[in-house]
Design a protein around this motif. Structure first.
Motif, short mmCIF file in Angstrom:
data_model
loop_
_atom_site.label_atom_id
_atom_site.label_comp_id
_atom_site.label_asym_id
_atom_site.label_seq_id
_atom_site.Cartn_x
_atom_site.Cartn_y
_atom_site.Cartn_z
N VAL A 103 -10.19 -5.28 3.67
CA VAL A 103 -8.81 -5.30 2.85
C VAL A 103 -8.96 -6.39 1.42
CG1 VAL A 103 -6.49 -7.00 2.57
CG2 VAL A 103 -6.99 -5.26 4.60
N LEU A 104 -9.80 -7.00 1.35
CA LEU A 104 -10.47 -7.34 0.52
C LEU A 104 -11.55 -6.92 0.08
CD1 LEU A 104 -12.19 -10.25 3.13
CD2 LEU A 104 -9.84 -11.18 1.64
N HIS A 105 -11.92 -5.43 0.44
CA HIS A 105 -12.60 -4.58 -0.69
C HIS A 105 -11.99 -3.97 -1.96
CE1 HIS A 105 -15.61 -2.07 -2.07
NE2 HIS A 105 -14.74 -0.74 -2.02
N LEU A 106 -10.11 -3.76 -1.16
CA LEU A 106 -9.89 -3.10 -2.32
C LEU A 106 -8.53 -4.55 -2.94
CD1 LEU A 106 -7.78 -0.93 0.37
CD2 LEU A 106 -8.79 0.11 -0.97
N ALA A 107 -8.31 -5.42 -2.79
CA ALA A 107 -8.28 -6.77 -3.26
C ALA A 107 -8.65 -7.11 -4.27
CB ALA A 107 -7.61 -8.29 -2.86
N ALA A 108 -10.10 -6.78 -4.57
CA ALA A 108 -10.86 -7.11 -5.43
C ALA A 108 -10.43 -6.16 -6.79
CB ALA A 108 -12.27 -7.19 -4.97
N LEU A 109 -10.60 -4.74 -6.36
CA LEU A 109 -10.11 -3.87 -7.40
C LEU A 109 -8.82 -3.75 -7.65
CD1 LEU A 109 -12.08 -0.84 -4.31
CD2 LEU A 109 -12.89 -2.35 -7.27
N ARG A 110 -7.84 -4.44 -7.57
CA ARG A 110 -6.43 -4.06 -8.15
C ARG A 110 -5.49 -4.72 -9.78
NH1 ARG A 110 -3.39 -8.57 -5.67
NH2 ARG A 110 -5.74 -10.11 -5.50
N GLY A 111 -6.99 -5.01 -10.16
CA GLY A 111 -6.95 -5.82 -11.64
C GLY A 111 -7.05 -4.46 -12.65
N GLY A 112 -5.29 -4.59 -13.11
CA GLY A 112 -5.10 -3.63 -14.24
C GLY A 112 -3.95 -2.76 -13.89
N TYR A 113 -4.00 -2.61 -12.75
CA TYR A 113 -3.31 -1.19 -11.80
C TYR A 113 -2.10 -1.74 -11.01
CZ TYR A 113 -7.45 1.54 -12.73
OH TYR A 113 -8.57 1.99 -12.56
N GLN A 114 -0.53 -0.84 -10.57
CA GLN A 114 0.12 -0.74 -10.54
C GLN A 114 -0.11 -0.83 -8.72
OE1 GLN A 114 2.61 2.00 -12.56
NE2 GLN A 114 4.25 0.17 -12.77
N ALA A 115 -1.49 -0.15 -8.28
CA ALA A 115 -1.32 -0.06 -7.19
C ALA A 115 -2.90 0.58 -6.80
CB ALA A 115 -0.38 1.09 -6.55
N VAL A 116 -3.24 0.42 -5.50
CA VAL A 116 -4.48 0.56 -5.27
C VAL A 116 -4.92 1.52 -3.84
CG1 VAL A 116 -6.62 -0.50 -4.46
CG2 VAL A 116 -6.04 -1.37 -5.60
N VAL A 117 -5.00 2.12 -3.56
CA VAL A 117 -4.40 3.63 -2.59
C VAL A 117 -6.33 4.37 -1.61
CG1 VAL A 117 -3.62 5.07 -1.98
CG2 VAL A 117 -2.44 4.02 -3.65
N PRO A 118 -6.31 3.93 -1.22
CA PRO A 118 -7.59 4.37 -0.79
C PRO A 118 -7.13 5.84 -0.31
CG PRO A 118 -7.07 2.66 0.94
CD PRO A 118 -6.08 2.71 -0.31
N VAL A 119 -8.18 6.48 -0.44
CA VAL A 119 -8.60 8.38 0.04
C VAL A 119 -9.58 8.41 1.01
CG1 VAL A 119 -8.21 10.37 -0.76
CG2 VAL A 119 -8.21 8.83 -2.70
N VAL A 120 -9.34 9.17 2.33
CA VAL A 120 -9.74 9.13 2.78
C VAL A 120 -10.28 10.59 3.65
CG1 VAL A 120 -10.55 8.56 5.57
CG2 VAL A 120 -9.87 6.77 3.61
N GLY A 121 -10.60 11.84 3.92
CA GLY A 121 -10.86 12.73 4.06
C GLY A 121 -10.02 13.47 3.15
N GLY A 122 -10.00 13.15 2.31
CA GLY A 122 -9.21 14.16 0.59
C GLY A 122 -7.74 14.13 0.69
N HIS A 123 -7.72 12.80 2.14
CA HIS A 123 -6.43 12.44 1.95
C HIS A 123 -5.65 11.22 1.11
CE1 HIS A 123 -5.44 15.52 4.15
NE2 HIS A 123 -6.64 15.77 5.29
#
Length: 192
Positions: A103-123
């Motif tokens: 969660v903390l890792h994803l939070a650090a990537l929010r700058g300038g975006y409307q969403a931060v979405v992981p992609v795992v196994g192509g999904h």
């Protein structure tokens, strides 16, 4: 703590493949809902649970879908409307191994975006993702147009997709993204 964000635990699904309410399933002595909520409380000052109808087994505020039978997109929209922060981290209650670190890792990537979405196994993993409060209008428009898909709503947003290589920095085995959809998944989780 991530002070500009509210955690939204989605617990209003049909659980058709599981055959019973996933939120109430027990894993290591706690319900799935309790497990995920406890992790979110380590990271966020406020946690909300999105449900189809109010539950008595929830120790945090709840919000009901404004539009019935419209899936997780309706739950996310309701959570974004309820949150008084500029971001929401949405997570499904059937992801019992989600970690504070991811969660903390994803939070650090929010700058300038409307969403931060992981992609795992192509999904895409839209139920373990950050959404800006400003994304709510585009999501509402998508739902009003008859598209109940979170993926369809994401197409209308400026999204930072996070690939497996980046995710492994915080969760080497990507356990955070293991979700329980079937009785076999629950058995596998109990064996871990």
């Amino acid at each position: 703590m991530i002070d500009d964000c509210t955690a939204l635990v989605l617990a209003g699904g049909d659980s058709r493949r599981m055959g019973q309410d996933k939120a109430a399933l027990i894993l290591d002595g706690k319900t799935l809902l309790e497990r995920v909520t406890a992790v979110m409380q380590q990271v966020f000052p406020k946690v909300i649970v999105s449900v189809r109808q109010l539950r008595s087994d929830v120790g945090v505020p709840q919000v009901c879908d404004a539009q019935a039978a419209s899936g997780p997109l309706a739950g996310l929209i309701a959570g974004l409307a309820e949150a008084d922060t500029s971001w929401v981290f949405a997570v499904a209650c059937d992801m019992p191994f989600v970690t504070r670190e991811i969660v903390l890792h994803l939070a650090a990537l929010r700058g300038g975006y409307q969403a931060v979405v992981p992609v795992v196994g192509g999904h895409l993993q839209p139920l373990a993702a950050f959404y800006a409060a400003g994304a709510r209008d585009a999501m509402r428009a998508s739902l009003a147009a008859g598209d109940r898909s979170l993926r369809g709503a994401l197409e209308k947003l400026d999204v930072r997709y996070v690939d497996e290589a980046e995710l492994r920095d915080a969760d080497p085995q990507l356990r955070s993204f293991f979700d329980l959809d079937t009785p076999q998944d629950l058995q596998a989780a109990r064996e871990r």
